[in-house]
Write an enzyme that holds these catalytic residues in place. Structure first.
Site, PDB file in Angstrom:
ATOM      1  CD  GLU A 109      -3.581  -6.154   4.200  1.00  0.00           C
ATOM      2  OE1 GLU A 109      -4.431  -5.373   4.673  1.00  0.00           O
ATOM      3  OE2 GLU A 109      -2.358  -5.899   4.194  1.00  0.00           O
TER       4      GLU A 109
ATOM      5  CD1 TRP B 112      -2.032  -0.496  10.541  1.00  0.00           C
ATOM      6  CD2 TRP B 112       0.069  -0.141  11.229  1.00  0.00           C
ATOM      7  NE1 TRP B 112      -1.222  -1.409   9.903  1.00  0.00           N
ATOM      8  CE2 TRP B 112       0.067  -1.214  10.307  1.00  0.00           C
ATOM      9  CE3 TRP B 112       1.289   0.251  11.781  1.00  0.00           C
ATOM     10  CZ2 TRP B 112       1.227  -1.901   9.946  1.00  0.00           C
ATOM     11  CZ3 TRP B 112       2.445  -0.435  11.435  1.00  0.00           C
ATOM     12  CH2 TRP B 112       2.422  -1.485  10.519  1.00  0.00           C
TER      13      TRP B 112
ATOM     14  CD  GLU C 110      -2.980  -1.083   2.210  1.00  0.00           C
ATOM     15  OE1 GLU C 110      -2.926  -0.257   3.120  1.00  0.00           O
ATOM     16  OE2 GLU C 110      -3.944  -1.863   2.097  1.00  0.00           O
TER      17      GLU C 110
HETATM   18  C1  LIG Z   1      -8.625   0.920   3.840  1.00  0.00           C
HETATM   19  O1  LIG Z   1      -8.002  -0.262   4.302  1.00  0.00           O
HETATM   20  C2  LIG Z   1      -6.670  -0.441   3.845  1.00  0.00           C
HETATM   21  O2  LIG Z   1      -6.663  -0.956   2.566  1.00  0.00           O
HETATM   22  C3  LIG Z   1      -5.978  -1.352   4.784  1.00  0.00           C
HETATM   23  C4  LIG Z   1      -6.506  -2.077   5.827  1.00  0.00           C
HETATM   24  N1  LIG Z   1      -5.451  -2.699   6.413  1.00  0.00           N
HETATM   25  C5  LIG Z   1      -4.304  -2.361   5.747  1.00  0.00           C
HETATM   26  N2  LIG Z   1      -4.655  -1.565   4.740  1.00  0.00           N
HETATM   27  C6  LIG Z   1      -2.916  -2.733   6.141  1.00  0.00           C
HETATM   28  O3  LIG Z   1      -2.248  -3.345   5.056  1.00  0.00           O
HETATM   29  C7  LIG Z   1      -2.907  -3.620   7.382  1.00  0.00           C
HETATM   30  O4  LIG Z   1      -1.627  -3.489   7.984  1.00  0.00           O
HETATM   31  C8  LIG Z   1      -4.060  -3.211   8.312  1.00  0.00           C
HETATM   32  O5  LIG Z   1      -3.971  -3.881   9.562  1.00  0.00           O
HETATM   33  C9  LIG Z   1      -5.384  -3.551   7.612  1.00  0.00           C
HETATM   34  C10 LIG Z   1      -6.618  -3.331   8.487  1.00  0.00           C
HETATM   35  O6  LIG Z   1      -6.803  -1.970   8.708  1.00  0.00           O
END
Ligand SMILES: CO[C@H](O)c1c[n+]2c([nH]1)[C@H](O)[C@@H](O)[C@H](O)[C@H]2CO
Length: 450
Positions: A354, A409, A166
């Site tokens: 994810e 986070w 991301e």
């Molecule tokens: C809008 O959600 C994001 O795509 C996103 C959600 N999440 C993420 N990115 C991250 O890659 C993870 O580390 C987070 O723990 C997980 C849950 O929040």
């Protein structure tokens, strides 16, 4: 009841990230990361939570691989902590860091679980941040150096490599809104960070190709499906701007070697000020083997001329259901996204790297964790994935976020995404939730009961 059968070689997995589960934040030679620094800064993380101990995975990884085996995972996506390998981000290698990941990978291979490694999941060595971090173009060579060390060390046992998790969040949450490490609030810096992340990705892929390794490499993007609240022109343009802001800013460079024009105009001088060199866009577009997609929810917007954010205002339908993160539950958005990626960007293999949901899970009197809401969420999203596959999308695998509750986070431990419950008050005891047993049945049968 009937069953939806997924392709015979479909990969069912689960995912985590180093800073969110490992703990041992100063152990065995590990250097400080920007999330160690950020979480130790008062007011940055809910309840003053830190990743100092997290799920204590660093000491309990063998137990955790046993959990994965019990669930029956085909694959496990995890990230490697850069400061565990290079405590200062460059220079001297920490052998104990390499040894930890060698031990984890060996346990995975013994259990017949494919290791998928994310090189960067947000925990930059603090020493590099002190030299400007991702805003300083010099970081690109340090990232490639770090990647090359791991390619050489683990290139014969890792199934797939993901360069970045991301880049949008690293750039815009870490350097725009400042609610993520390193907590910078500067849109110009955020845009330069996004560019340097993409460039580091492209050069790492180039290095990977030079090493002639026979596994695969890709990148993971957080992507949405964006919808206008009405069919009027301005609302439609607002939805497109939102899609360009989150999706296009990364998909266009990676697959088309350019930034999306519509939103470049919006950034104006901030875009013109960027340090983009002649060969950059060609290097960013270095061919990848797959695209990782993190999908959680959709974006529903209307035009608002007074909104300082791209003239966009978010809309929350009253009749929708929401997770504990207050994210709308919208499985159709996953189907729409997969179809759009296939039609407009790439026919390369896609992986949901994810997808999952936070809910307020509790241990029941009987000792189990009955998370029917998570089962319902995942079932609906699996059905969307199935529909897209039936319509020709090359979706090859699905990683549920997350294997276990972990450090969320800025929300700390207040949000639970895991299919395994972590009892933080009771020595991080692991309890498989009902969703883990439900998921096990899907994996065994490679099919979903509907
Ligand atoms: C809008 O959600 C994001 O795509 C996103 C959600 N999440 C993420 N990115 C991250 O890659 C993870 O580390 C987070 O723990 C997980 C849950 O929040």
């Amino acid at each position: 009841m009937s069953r939806l059968y997924f392709p015979k070689d479909f990969i069912w997995g689960s995912a985590t990230a180093a800073y969110q589960i490992e703990g041992a934040y100063q152990e065995d030679g590990k250097g400080e990361s920007i999330w160690d620094r950020f979480s130790h800064t008062p007011g940055k993380v809910a309840n003053g939570d830190t990743g100092d101990v997290a799920c204590d995975h660093y000491h309990r990884y063998k137990e955790d691989v046993e959990l994965m085996k019990e669930i029956g995972l085909d694959s496990y996506r995890f990230s490697i902590s850069w400061p565990r390998i290079l405590p200062k981000g460059k220079g001297e290698i920490n052998q104990q860091g390499l040894d930890f990941y060698r031990g984890l990978i060996n346990e995975l291979l013994k259990a017949g679980i494919k290791p998928v490694v994310t090189l960067y999941h947000w925990d930059l060595p603090q020493a590099l941040q002190e030299e400007g971090g991702w805003a300083n173009r010099e970081i690109v060579k340090h990232f490639v150096n770090y990647a090359e060390i791991l390619f050489n060390e683990f290139g014969d046992v890792v199934s797939q490599w993901i360069t970045h998790n991301e880049p949008f969040v690293v750039a815009f949450n870490g350097h725009g809104s400042g609610d993520h490490a390193p907590g910078i609030k500067d849109q110009q810096v955020a845009l330069q960070v996004a560019h340097n992340l993409l460039l580091s990705h492209g050069l790492a892929v180039k290095k990977f190709r030079e090493l002639k390794l026979d596994n695969e490499i890709g990148i993971t993007l957080n992507l949405i499906s964006s919808y206008p609240i009405s069919d009027n022109v301005e609302d439609n343009k607002a939805a497109k701007r939102m899609e360009d802001y989150i999706n296009g800013w990364f998909l266009e460079p990676l697959f088309k070697g350019r930034y999306p024009e519509r939103i470049v105009e919006f950034y104006g001088e901030k875009f013109n000020n960027l340090d983009i060199r002649e060969d950059d866009m060609g290097l960013i577009k270095e061919e990848i083997d797959f695209l990782g997609i993190n999908y959680y929810s959709r974006s529903l917007v209307r035009y608002n001329k007074d909104s300082k954010f791209l003239g966009i205002e978010g809309v929350k339908p009253q009749d929708s259901q929401y997770t504990a993160m207050d994210w709308e539950i919208y499985p159709k958005g996953l189907y729409d996204l997969l179809i759009k990626l296939n039609q407009e960007y790439t026919q390369k293999p896609l992986y949901i790297t994810e997808n999952g949901a936070a809910f307020d899970d509790k241990i029941s009197e009987g000792g189990g964790v009955h998370d029917q809401d998570r089962i319902d969420y995942l079932k609906a999203h699996f059905q969307s994935a199935y529909k897209a596959i039936q319509e020709g999308v090359a979706l090859k695998g699905y990683y549920v976020w997350s294997l276990m509750d972990n450090f969320e986070w800025a929300y700390g431990y207040s949000k639970r995404f895991g299919i395994t419950y972590i009892d933080y008050e009771n020595n991080q005891r692991r309890i498989l939730k009902d969703s883990a047993y439900w998921y096990k049945n899907i994996i065994v049968n490679n099919s979903l009961e509907v």
